[in-house]
Every structure is written in C-alpha cells, then in structure tokens.
Write an enzyme that holds these catalytic residues in place. Structure first.
Site, short mmCIF file in Angstrom:
data_model
loop_
_atom_site.label_atom_id
_atom_site.label_comp_id
_atom_site.label_asym_id
_atom_site.label_seq_id
_atom_site.Cartn_x
_atom_site.Cartn_y
_atom_site.Cartn_z
N SER A 183 15.73 -22.79 -35.97
CA SER A 183 15.06 -21.57 -36.37
C SER A 183 15.21 -21.32 -37.87
O SER A 183 14.80 -22.16 -38.67
CB SER A 183 15.57 -20.40 -35.52
N HIS A 236 13.47 -20.49 -26.72
CA HIS A 236 13.80 -20.68 -28.12
C HIS A 236 15.14 -21.40 -28.34
O HIS A 236 15.39 -21.88 -29.45
CB HIS A 236 13.83 -19.31 -28.82
N ASP A 272 8.61 -21.10 -25.84
CA ASP A 272 9.26 -20.36 -26.91
C ASP A 272 8.40 -19.15 -27.31
O ASP A 272 7.23 -19.29 -27.63
CB ASP A 272 9.44 -21.29 -28.12
#
Length: 253
Positions: free
Chosen positions: A79, A233, A205
C-alpha cells in the site's frame, strides 16, 4: 528510524502501509525469513520509530532509508509502503535490485485520467474523520482492509492485535501519511523503472481496485502482474503461504 533485521539470505526490505507498523508482516515473515535476510521498516511515527516534523517529506524519507538499509536489496512495499519502495527506484536506483508492489497504487486518489483509484470524496471524508476521532477511524480502516477477504474476521483480528501491540501512530504522522497518499503521483516513476518489477493485486480489494492492472500495464509493459483471487487489501494475512509463493516465484525468475 527503527529497522529490525531477521533471517538469512539475500536482502529483502519490507515497508508497511498507512497506520500500521512492521509487525503486520509477521504471518509472511515466518515464511520469508527462512530464505531471505528481511529488513523490517517502521515508518516515521509508526511502531518504534520516532516522529519529527517533516519526516514524510519524500526526499528526507528516502535519504534516511538509504542510510539505514543495505546497498542492494529486493524491496517489498504494501500500500503506502509500495509507493515508498517505488520512489526509491527513482532516487536510489542502485539500491533496488527488484521491486514488489503489494496492493499498491502509484496514484492513490482518482484523477480525471486515473479512475482506477480511491474516489477523492471518499478519501477526503476519511481524512476528516481522522481529525475527529483517530481511534475510531483506525478501526474503520481495519474493517475496510478486511472487506472482500475470504476470512475477514481473521484479518480484522490480526490487524487489530498488531495495532494494539505498539503505541498508536503519532497523530501528525498519520496526517502526513494521508497527505502523501493524496499528493504523491508516481506514475512517471513506474513508467521509467528499470529493475524487474512485480505488482500483486487482490481480486476483492476495496482500496486498490483490481482494474488498476490494465492501467499500469500500459505505463510499464514489462511489469509482472499477479492477481490473488478471493482476497482483500491484506492478502499476506489471509493467505501468507500463497503470497509467499507468488513473491518467491518472481524473485527467482
């Protein structure tokens, strides 16, 4: 900046995502540390790293990471951590042997020419809620990361436990991290990256849409893209062994 190293083998740097710390990697670390020397970064104001104003300024952040980490390593970023790792390939290309972007977007918030990202209105509402109630916002973020996972309760439990094991991130560090997500646009960096690069996306996600694959492939035709089915995620928490397999296949290519 606090960095913990564990395991034996080629150097592998792991950079966590927004609001978390390096402990979040524990399910995957047990597997990777058998084959790699893993360097676990706590970003500024997270985990055991201290916070100083300006620590998330990109050049300062990358300079500090460069001083603290091996001369040449594989970089794995999740991320926001993926954006940090991607930026390293531009500022310190000699440092990054291979790059792995895990559930990460080079441009996190939607623009007119980049629809495969979080809607600006959703992002702005999330940022506003952080200012009102940090603890509640962090719990909501955990729920959002677990959404779409095949075992959402497991993801919520592990992320919550990791968050509880350390002091909550510094409020100013969280704000600075959100500012990075809002303002960094690393599409040109991805287009020009020279090292072998892998992007791992999760089918369900709710933060990084799987439709991103089509757009990044146009930016960087040499990019290897792996989509993990039925996951959200944090795929390395839901399916650490499957995630390890996908990562190591790329590393050993």
């Amino acid at each position: 900046m606090h960095i913990k190293s564990i395991g034996q083998g080629p150097d592998l740097v792991l950079v966590h995502g927004w609001s978390m710390h390096s402990g979040v990697w524990s399910p995957l670390l047990e597997l990777l540390s058998e084959h790699f020397r893993c360097h676990l970064v706590d970003l500024p104001g997270h985990g055991q790293s201290e916070w100083h104003e300006g620590d998330f300024e990109l050049k300062r952040l990358l300079d500090n990471l460069s001083l603290a980490l091996p001369q040449e390593a594989i970089w794995l970023g999740w991320s926001l951590g993926g954006m940090v790792a991607l930026a390293m390939t531009h500022n310190y290309p000699e440092k990054v042997k291979k790059l792995i972007l895990l559930a990460s977007n080079p441009c996190f918030v939607q623009t007119d020419d980049w629809p495969c990202a979080m809607a600006a209105e959703v992002f702005n509402n999330f940022s506003a809620s952080l200012a009102e109630d940090q603890q509640l916002t962090l719990q909501r973020f955990i729920m959002l990361q677990a959404k779409g996972a095949n075992q959402p309760r497991q993801v919520i439990k592990q992320l919550s436990e990791q968050l509880a094991q350390q002091h909550e991130p510094e409020p100013e560090a969280l704000k600075a991290g959100l500012k990075c997500l809002a303002e960094w646009d690393l599409r040109d960096t991805l287009a020009s990256v020279n090292c072998p690069t892998q992007m791992i996306l999760a089918e369900n996600d709710h933060l990084i849409p799987v439709s991103l694959a089509e757009y990044v492939q146009k930016l960087q035709p040499k990019l290897r893209i792996d989509v993990m089915p039925g996951l959200g995620h944090a795929p390395f928490i839901s399916q650490p062994q499957q995630c390890q397999l996908v990562i190591e296949q790329f590393i050993h290519e």
